[in-house]
Design an enzyme around this catalytic site. Structure first.
Site, PDB file in Angstrom:
ATOM      1  N   GLU A   1       0.954   2.982 -13.597  1.00  0.00           N
ATOM      2  CA  GLU A   1      -0.223   3.141 -13.196  1.00  0.00           C
ATOM      3  C   GLU A   1      -1.059   4.005 -14.269  1.00  0.00           C
ATOM      4  O   GLU A   1      -0.354   5.169 -14.511  1.00  0.00           O
ATOM      5  CB  GLU A   1      -0.449   3.864 -11.802  1.00  0.00           C
ATOM      6  CG  GLU A   1      -0.111   2.968 -10.676  1.00  0.00           C
ATOM      7  CD  GLU A   1      -0.382   3.459  -9.158  1.00  0.00           C
ATOM      8  OE1 GLU A   1      -0.714   4.678  -9.150  1.00  0.00           O
ATOM      9  OE2 GLU A   1       0.226   2.755  -8.127  1.00  0.00           O
TER      10      GLU A   1
ATOM     11  N   ASP B   1      -2.091  -2.388  -4.119  1.00  0.00           N
ATOM     12  CA  ASP B   1      -3.040  -1.185  -4.376  1.00  0.00           C
ATOM     13  C   ASP B   1      -2.091  -0.311  -5.231  1.00  0.00           C
ATOM     14  O   ASP B   1      -2.484   0.669  -5.638  1.00  0.00           O
ATOM     15  CB  ASP B   1      -3.160  -0.532  -2.921  1.00  0.00           C
ATOM     16  CG  ASP B   1      -3.944   0.492  -3.069  1.00  0.00           C
ATOM     17  OD1 ASP B   1      -5.257   0.069  -3.725  1.00  0.00           O
ATOM     18  OD2 ASP B   1      -3.671   1.395  -2.772  1.00  0.00           O
TER      19      ASP B   1
ATOM     20  N   VAL C   1       0.774  -1.291   0.022  1.00  0.00           N
ATOM     21  CA  VAL C   1       0.037  -0.105  -0.088  1.00  0.00           C
ATOM     22  C   VAL C   1       0.693   1.317   0.072  1.00  0.00           C
ATOM     23  O   VAL C   1       0.543   2.255   0.258  1.00  0.00           O
ATOM     24  CB  VAL C   1      -0.829   0.051   1.257  1.00  0.00           C
ATOM     25  CG1 VAL C   1      -2.051  -1.011   1.067  1.00  0.00           C
ATOM     26  CG2 VAL C   1      -0.038  -0.266   2.315  1.00  0.00           C
ATOM     27  N   ALA C   2       1.968   1.007  -0.431  1.00  0.00           N
ATOM     28  CA  ALA C   2       3.169   2.174  -0.303  1.00  0.00           C
ATOM     29  C   ALA C   2       3.353   2.715  -1.843  1.00  0.00           C
ATOM     30  O   ALA C   2       2.629   3.630  -2.261  1.00  0.00           O
ATOM     31  CB  ALA C   2       4.465   1.661   0.263  1.00  0.00           C
ATOM     32  N   ARG C   3       4.280   2.119  -2.717  1.00  0.00           N
ATOM     33  CA  ARG C   3       4.734   2.652  -3.868  1.00  0.00           C
ATOM     34  C   ARG C   3       4.911   1.278  -4.719  1.00  0.00           C
ATOM     35  O   ARG C   3       5.606   0.700  -4.135  1.00  0.00           O
ATOM     36  CB  ARG C   3       5.581   3.610  -3.986  1.00  0.00           C
ATOM     37  CG  ARG C   3       5.041   5.162  -3.657  1.00  0.00           C
ATOM     38  CD  ARG C   3       4.239   5.808  -4.448  1.00  0.00           C
ATOM     39  NE  ARG C   3       4.047   7.204  -4.322  1.00  0.00           N
ATOM     40  CZ  ARG C   3       3.096   7.714  -3.518  1.00  0.00           C
ATOM     41  NH1 ARG C   3       1.998   6.725  -3.136  1.00  0.00           N
ATOM     42  NH2 ARG C   3       2.869   8.705  -3.332  1.00  0.00           N
TER      43      ARG C   3
ATOM     44  N   HIS D   1      -4.892   1.919  -6.479  1.00  0.00           N
ATOM     45  CA  HIS D   1      -4.139   3.023  -5.705  1.00  0.00           C
ATOM     46  C   HIS D   1      -5.362   3.934  -4.972  1.00  0.00           C
ATOM     47  O   HIS D   1      -5.470   5.178  -4.957  1.00  0.00           O
ATOM     48  CB  HIS D   1      -3.439   3.972  -6.597  1.00  0.00           C
ATOM     49  CG  HIS D   1      -2.368   4.591  -5.789  1.00  0.00           C
ATOM     50  ND1 HIS D   1      -1.085   5.029  -6.466  1.00  0.00           N
ATOM     51  CD2 HIS D   1      -2.295   5.262  -4.550  1.00  0.00           C
ATOM     52  CE1 HIS D   1      -0.401   5.631  -5.387  1.00  0.00           C
ATOM     53  NE2 HIS D   1      -1.053   5.737  -4.425  1.00  0.00           N
TER      54      HIS D   1
END
Length: 328
Positions: A261, A256, A230-232, A280
């Site tokens: 993206e 996520d 859930v970071a990058r 995201h």
């Protein structure tokens, strides 16, 4: 009051524009307009943060560059380009704190979804199939939270409250952390990976962390473990991850964020068993915009009154290091 505040937006402007305009001489810019409006501005509110537009529009002449940049996000990797980082006259602040609890809740939801196989249950429902099946418990399972900042700490607290055993991974090892208990550094990381049922990524994306979850790290993870990011996306070698998932060495992943993206339609991650893909959105809530603008307005007032700003980023490290003053 700043001589001029530029607000970078995409689609919709932020809320409370009337309050912003009362506190600053404000102009609004799309990503296409930014190169024409940014030079000579005193401050920039980046309501859009994951974009190359700021780097591309940054003035070559430092005297024309903003003195204060505020990111409406916790991550600031898009802002860590040399002209901004190396200019000591530019202060960068972020929105750390707004996303802590929402992302922690999202991580707990992902762990429950994987352990209880909610995706499988929903698929059976779509086919009107009655298929009772056993699921896993999360109580007593071990979660390694990689990243010990505010978001990582919020995740640790919630997972611990749900009955999980939690430890952390960060720059400095310690055994008495109030949220993690034990924090592992590089010397003990691989042994911790070998014990963790879930590895949760909550670290900022910096030159030091880019690609940190590579093939050797994935190989060090416990067989049957799951990865949650859930970071990058740039933290993970996605090709190596796909390989470990396809080989069945890892039981699954909940992702996520991604290196590219939106995630390309041809990515094998979309269809892999045991993988949850989300766009995201871990930190997005119905109250997110209000929290972001409240923090920015607090800093805008602070700057006008000559007070210390909240969430000042160490530009060399890529995250907030020092403690922050309380809200006004």
């Amino acid at each position: 009051m700043p001589d001029r505040l530029v607000v970078l937006y995409r689609g919709n402007r932020p809320p409370a524009t009337g309050l912003i305009e009362r506190l600053a001489d404000t102009v609004y810019a799309t990503e296409e307009e930014l190169p024409y409006l940014l030079p000579g501005a005193d401050a920039l509110l980046a309501w859009v943060t994951i974009t190359p537009a700021i780097r591309e529009a940054w003035p070559d002449n430092p005297e024309k560059a903003p003195r204060w940049v505020h990111a409406a996000s916790a991550g600031v990797d898009s802002f860590l380009f040399p002209a901004l980082v190396e200019d000591p006259g530019v202060t960068l602040t972020n929105s750390s704190g707004v996303y802590n609890e929402p992302i922690a809740e999202y991580v707990l939801g992902l762990i429950l979804a994987l352990a209880k196989d909610f995706p499988g249950t929903w698929e059976h429902q779509q086919h009107r199939e009655w298929r009772p099946h056993q699921s896993e418990t999360i109580s007593g399972r071990t979660a390694l939270v990689w990243g010990t900042g505010p978001i990582g700490r919020a995740i640790a607290r919630l997972l611990r409250a749900a009955g999980m055993q939690v430890c952390g991974a960060g720059r400095k090892a310690r055994t008495d952390h109030p949220d993690f208990g034990t924090v592992h550094d590089s010397a003990t990381l691989h042994s911790a990976l070998a014990e963790a049922d879930y590895v949760v990524l909550a670290a900022p994306l910096t030159p030091d962390t880019r690609g940190m979850v590579d093939a050797p790290v994935l190989a060090a993870m416990k067989p049957g473990a799951r990865l949650i990011n859930v970071a990058r996306g740039g933290l993970v070698d996605e090709e190596a991850l796909v390989g470990h998932l396809a080989a069945g060495r890892l039981a699954g992943a909940a992702l996520d964020v991604f290196a590219q993206e939106p995630l390309p339609a041809e990515s094998p991650l979309w269809d892999m068993p045991g993988v949850i893909v989300s766009p995201h959105m871990a930190g997005e809530t119905m109250s997110e915009r209000e929290g972001l603008i409240e923090l920015f307005l607090d800093n805008l007032r602070r700057r006008a009154e000559g007070l210390p700003l909240r969430n000042v980023v160490d530009k060399r490290r890529g995250y907030v290091v020092d403690s922050n003053p309380p809200p006004l």
